[in-house]
Motif scaffolding. Structure first.
Motif, PDB file in Angstrom:
ATOM      1  N   THR A  26       7.319  -2.599  -5.186  1.00 59.03           N
ATOM      2  CA  THR A  26       7.820  -3.907  -5.578  1.00 59.03           C
ATOM      3  C   THR A  26       7.444  -4.910  -4.493  1.00 59.03           C
ATOM      4  O   THR A  26       7.766  -4.709  -3.334  1.00 59.03           O
ATOM      5  CB  THR A  26       9.357  -3.851  -5.756  1.00 59.03           C
ATOM      6  N   LYS A  27       6.731  -5.985  -4.881  1.00 56.32           N
ATOM      7  CA  LYS A  27       6.332  -7.007  -3.909  1.00 56.32           C
ATOM      8  C   LYS A  27       7.098  -8.277  -4.183  1.00 56.32           C
ATOM      9  O   LYS A  27       7.494  -8.551  -5.309  1.00 56.32           O
ATOM     10  CB  LYS A  27       4.831  -7.272  -4.009  1.00 56.32           C
ATOM     11  N   MET A  28       7.254  -9.068  -3.125  1.00 59.35           N
ATOM     12  CA  MET A  28       7.907 -10.371  -3.236  1.00 59.35           C
ATOM     13  C   MET A  28       6.829 -11.437  -3.408  1.00 59.35           C
ATOM     14  O   MET A  28       5.876 -11.494  -2.635  1.00 59.35           O
ATOM     15  CB  MET A  28       8.732 -10.668  -1.992  1.00 59.35           C
ATOM     16  N   VAL A  29       6.981 -12.261  -4.436  1.00 56.46           N
ATOM     17  CA  VAL A  29       6.061 -13.368  -4.688  1.00 56.46           C
ATOM     18  C   VAL A  29       6.908 -14.570  -5.086  1.00 56.46           C
ATOM     19  O   VAL A  29       7.709 -14.488  -6.013  1.00 56.46           O
ATOM     20  CB  VAL A  29       5.044 -13.028  -5.808  1.00 56.46           C
ATOM     21  N   GLY A  30       6.745 -15.663  -4.369  1.00 57.81           N
ATOM     22  CA  GLY A  30       7.495 -16.871  -4.693  1.00 57.81           C
ATOM     23  C   GLY A  30       8.988 -16.678  -4.627  1.00 57.81           C
ATOM     24  O   GLY A  30       9.727 -17.262  -5.421  1.00 57.81           O
ATOM     25  N   GLY A  31       9.441 -15.839  -3.680  1.00 55.72           N
ATOM     26  CA  GLY A  31      10.866 -15.617  -3.488  1.00 55.72           C
ATOM     27  C   GLY A  31      11.504 -14.668  -4.490  1.00 55.72           C
ATOM     28  O   GLY A  31      12.719 -14.518  -4.501  1.00 55.72           O
ATOM     29  N   ALA A  32      10.700 -14.023  -5.315  1.00 54.70           N
ATOM     30  CA  ALA A  32      11.248 -13.108  -6.323  1.00 54.70           C
ATOM     31  C   ALA A  32      10.544 -11.767  -6.262  1.00 54.70           C
ATOM     32  O   ALA A  32       9.345 -11.689  -5.982  1.00 54.70           O
ATOM     33  CB  ALA A  32      11.093 -13.704  -7.721  1.00 54.70           C
ATOM     34  N   ALA A  33      11.298 -10.719  -6.531  1.00 51.98           N
ATOM     35  CA  ALA A  33      10.721  -9.378  -6.594  1.00 51.98           C
ATOM     36  C   ALA A  33       9.867  -9.264  -7.860  1.00 51.98           C
ATOM     37  O   ALA A  33      10.271  -9.714  -8.933  1.00 51.98           O
ATOM     38  CB  ALA A  33      11.829  -8.336  -6.618  1.00 51.98           C
ATOM     39  N   MET A  34       8.693  -8.713  -7.698  1.00 47.36           N
ATOM     40  CA  MET A  34       7.785  -8.459  -8.821  1.00 47.36           C
ATOM     41  C   MET A  34       7.828  -6.951  -9.088  1.00 47.36           C
ATOM     42  O   MET A  34       7.336  -6.162  -8.277  1.00 47.36           O
ATOM     43  CB  MET A  34       6.353  -8.890  -8.487  1.00 47.36           C
ATOM     44  N   TYR A  35       8.437  -6.580 -10.184  1.00 52.24           N
ATOM     45  CA  TYR A  35       8.659  -5.173 -10.488  1.00 52.24           C
ATOM     46  C   TYR A  35       7.488  -4.581 -11.277  1.00 52.24           C
ATOM     47  O   TYR A  35       7.080  -5.150 -12.297  1.00 52.24           O
ATOM     48  CB  TYR A  35       9.950  -5.009 -11.296  1.00 52.24           C
ATOM     49  N   PRO A  36       6.972  -3.441 -10.829  1.00 50.33           N
ATOM     50  CA  PRO A  36       5.845  -2.823 -11.533  1.00 50.33           C
ATOM     51  C   PRO A  36       6.208  -2.327 -12.943  1.00 50.33           C
ATOM     52  O   PRO A  36       5.332  -2.019 -13.725  1.00 50.33           O
ATOM     53  CB  PRO A  36       5.431  -1.670 -10.625  1.00 50.33           C
ATOM     54  N   THR A  37       7.485  -2.302 -13.267  1.00 50.46           N
ATOM     55  CA  THR A  37       7.921  -1.875 -14.596  1.00 50.46           C
ATOM     56  C   THR A  37       7.950  -3.032 -15.589  1.00 50.46           C
ATOM     57  O   THR A  37       8.132  -2.828 -16.783  1.00 50.46           O
ATOM     58  CB  THR A  37       9.329  -1.252 -14.527  1.00 50.46           C
ATOM     59  N   LYS A  38       7.779  -4.271 -15.087  1.00 52.39           N
ATOM     60  CA  LYS A  38       7.774  -5.452 -15.955  1.00 52.39           C
ATOM     61  C   LYS A  38       6.342  -5.922 -16.172  1.00 52.39           C
ATOM     62  O   LYS A  38       5.461  -5.661 -15.352  1.00 52.39           O
ATOM     63  CB  LYS A  38       8.600  -6.582 -15.335  1.00 52.39           C
ATOM     64  N   ASN A  39       6.114  -6.660 -17.268  1.00 52.53           N
ATOM     65  CA  ASN A  39       4.759  -7.148 -17.536  1.00 52.53           C
ATOM     66  C   ASN A  39       4.482  -8.441 -16.766  1.00 52.53           C
ATOM     67  O   ASN A  39       5.355  -8.987 -16.096  1.00 52.53           O
ATOM     68  CB  ASN A  39       4.497  -7.295 -19.042  1.00 52.53           C
ATOM     69  N   THR A 163      -4.291 -14.171  -1.387  1.00 51.59           N
ATOM     70  CA  THR A 163      -3.249 -14.246  -0.360  1.00 51.59           C
ATOM     71  C   THR A 163      -2.221 -13.126  -0.491  1.00 51.59           C
ATOM     72  O   THR A 163      -1.604 -12.749   0.502  1.00 51.59           O
ATOM     73  CB  THR A 163      -2.542 -15.608  -0.393  1.00 51.59           C
ATOM     74  N   ILE A 164      -2.020 -12.641  -1.693  1.00 51.58           N
ATOM     75  CA  ILE A 164      -1.158 -11.473  -1.933  1.00 51.58           C
ATOM     76  C   ILE A 164      -1.900 -10.599  -2.946  1.00 51.58           C
ATOM     77  O   ILE A 164      -2.135 -11.018  -4.079  1.00 51.58           O
ATOM     78  CB  ILE A 164       0.229 -11.847  -2.499  1.00 51.58           C
ATOM     79  N   ALA A 165      -2.276  -9.408  -2.513  1.00 53.11           N
ATOM     80  CA  ALA A 165      -3.035  -8.500  -3.377  1.00 53.11           C
ATOM     81  C   ALA A 165      -2.123  -7.437  -3.977  1.00 53.11           C
ATOM     82  O   ALA A 165      -1.040  -7.150  -3.456  1.00 53.11           O
ATOM     83  CB  ALA A 165      -4.139  -7.825  -2.569  1.00 53.11           C
ATOM     84  N   ASP A 166      -2.591  -6.879  -5.070  1.00 52.91           N
ATOM     85  CA  ASP A 166      -1.983  -5.678  -5.658  1.00 52.91           C
ATOM     86  C   ASP A 166      -0.516  -5.826  -6.031  1.00 52.91           C
ATOM     87  O   ASP A 166       0.323  -4.998  -5.678  1.00 52.91           O
ATOM     88  CB  ASP A 166      -2.168  -4.475  -4.730  1.00 52.91           C
ATOM     89  N   VAL A 167      -0.203  -6.879  -6.769  1.00 52.38           N
ATOM     90  CA  VAL A 167       1.152  -7.040  -7.308  1.00 52.38           C
ATOM     91  C   VAL A 167       1.115  -6.341  -8.668  1.00 52.38           C
ATOM     92  O   VAL A 167       0.694  -6.920  -9.673  1.00 52.38           O
ATOM     93  CB  VAL A 167       1.542  -8.533  -7.435  1.00 52.38           C
ATOM     94  N   ASN A 168       1.489  -5.060  -8.656  1.00 56.42           N
ATOM     95  CA  ASN A 168       1.350  -4.231  -9.850  1.00 56.42           C
ATOM     96  C   ASN A 168       2.348  -4.609 -10.929  1.00 56.42           C
ATOM     97  O   ASN A 168       3.503  -4.927 -10.649  1.00 56.42           O
ATOM     98  CB  ASN A 168       1.492  -2.754  -9.478  1.00 56.42           C
ATOM     99  N   GLN A 169       1.864  -4.579 -12.168  1.00 54.48           N
ATOM    100  CA  GLN A 169       2.633  -4.918 -13.356  1.00 54.48           C
ATOM    101  C   GLN A 169       2.530  -3.749 -14.345  1.00 54.48           C
ATOM    102  O   GLN A 169       1.626  -2.931 -14.225  1.00 54.48           O
ATOM    103  CB  GLN A 169       2.039  -6.164 -14.025  1.00 54.48           C
ATOM    104  N   SER A 170       3.380  -3.722 -15.342  1.00 54.39           N
ATOM    105  CA  SER A 170       3.297  -2.641 -16.330  1.00 54.39           C
ATOM    106  C   SER A 170       2.023  -2.751 -17.163  1.00 54.39           C
ATOM    107  O   SER A 170       1.557  -1.754 -17.719  1.00 54.39           O
ATOM    108  CB  SER A 170       4.526  -2.661 -17.247  1.00 54.39           C
ATOM    109  N   ASN A 171       1.428  -3.946 -17.231  1.00 54.51           N
ATOM    110  CA  ASN A 171       0.217  -4.144 -18.040  1.00 54.51           C
ATOM    111  C   ASN A 171      -0.964  -4.656 -17.206  1.00 54.51           C
ATOM    112  O   ASN A 171      -1.840  -5.331 -17.719  1.00 54.51           O
ATOM    113  CB  ASN A 171       0.499  -5.084 -19.217  1.00 54.51           C
ATOM    114  N   GLY A 172      -0.970  -4.319 -15.925  1.00 50.08           N
ATOM    115  CA  GLY A 172      -2.099  -4.707 -15.087  1.00 50.08           C
ATOM    116  C   GLY A 172      -1.694  -4.988 -13.661  1.00 50.08           C
ATOM    117  O   GLY A 172      -0.770  -4.373 -13.125  1.00 50.08           O
ATOM    118  N   VAL A 173      -2.402  -5.943 -13.059  1.00 47.85           N
ATOM    119  CA  VAL A 173      -2.158  -6.288 -11.661  1.00 47.85           C
ATOM    120  C   VAL A 173      -2.423  -7.782 -11.459  1.00 47.85           C
ATOM    121  O   VAL A 173      -3.289  -8.354 -12.116  1.00 47.85           O
ATOM    122  CB  VAL A 173      -3.033  -5.436 -10.708  1.00 47.85           C
TER     123      VAL A 173
END
Length: 184
Positions: A26-39, A163-173
């Motif tokens: 889980t990475k932080m982007v724009g002050g929010a957690a980016m969950y790999p389980t979400k699209n 600037t921020i790489a590899d923010v994994n998503q359920s349907n990509g990156v």
């Protein structure tokens, strides 16, 4: 029945390992957690750094597409990246009569498949310092490394730094970029 100390320690260690693995993904982007389980859309709407991009995606009617199965690799410009454009550009693109142009610009930031930064770096190495990819829009992007920095070059010669790489998503990156990429 009392749990043996070694078993309790093993359970604690295993729980910490599993928790650490989840946090690492889980990475932080724009002050929010980016969950790999979400699209892509479910995550992007929470980033304070991507409100302009989200508004543009909504105006272009791409929410359903980017919520779909994918996989997609999205080079996501920040609000600051949109602010670099000439004054009035974003407002002009968001007008209903410019939906086709807006869609073209946004889909130019998307490559089919899930390309991690390591995958792109390997393709750059294999390509002797450069890698060319076709976008969903139909145009081309070029990728280069400068030291450890990954750069994306558009058809007009503009350059965006990842600037921020590899923010994994359920349907990509998603790879966050500091400049809006422009097709020909």
């Amino acid at each position: 029945m009392k749990t043996p100390k070694f078993l309790s320690a093993a359970i604690v260690a295993f729980t910490m390992f599993i928790s650490g693995a989840t946090v690492a993904q889980t990475k932080m982007v724009g002050g929010a957690a980016m969950y790999p389980t979400k699209n892509i859309i479910e995550n992007a709407v929470n980033s304070k750094d991507h409100t302009t991009l989200v508004a543009a995606v909504k105006a272009a009617g791409l929410v359903e597409t980017l919520s779909g199965k994918g996989p997609f690799t999205v080079f996501a410009p920040t609000n600051a990246a949109f602010d670099k454009l000439p004054k009035g550009t974003v407002d002009n693109l968001l007008k209903p009569e410019n939906k086709k142009m807006l869609t073209s610009v946004l889909t130019y930031h998307v490559v089919a498949g899930k390309w991690s930064a390591a995958d792109i770096a390997a393709a750059i190495k294999k390509g002797n310092g450069s890698y060319e990819a076709k976008t969903v829009q139909g145009g081309k992007l070029w990728f280069k490394m400068d030291g450890k920095d990954l750069w994306v070059i558009d058809e007009k010669g503009g350059k965006a730094k990842v600037t921020i790489a590899d923010v994994n998503q359920s349907n990509g990156v998603i790879h966050v970029v500091d400049t809006v990429l422009m097709p020909k």
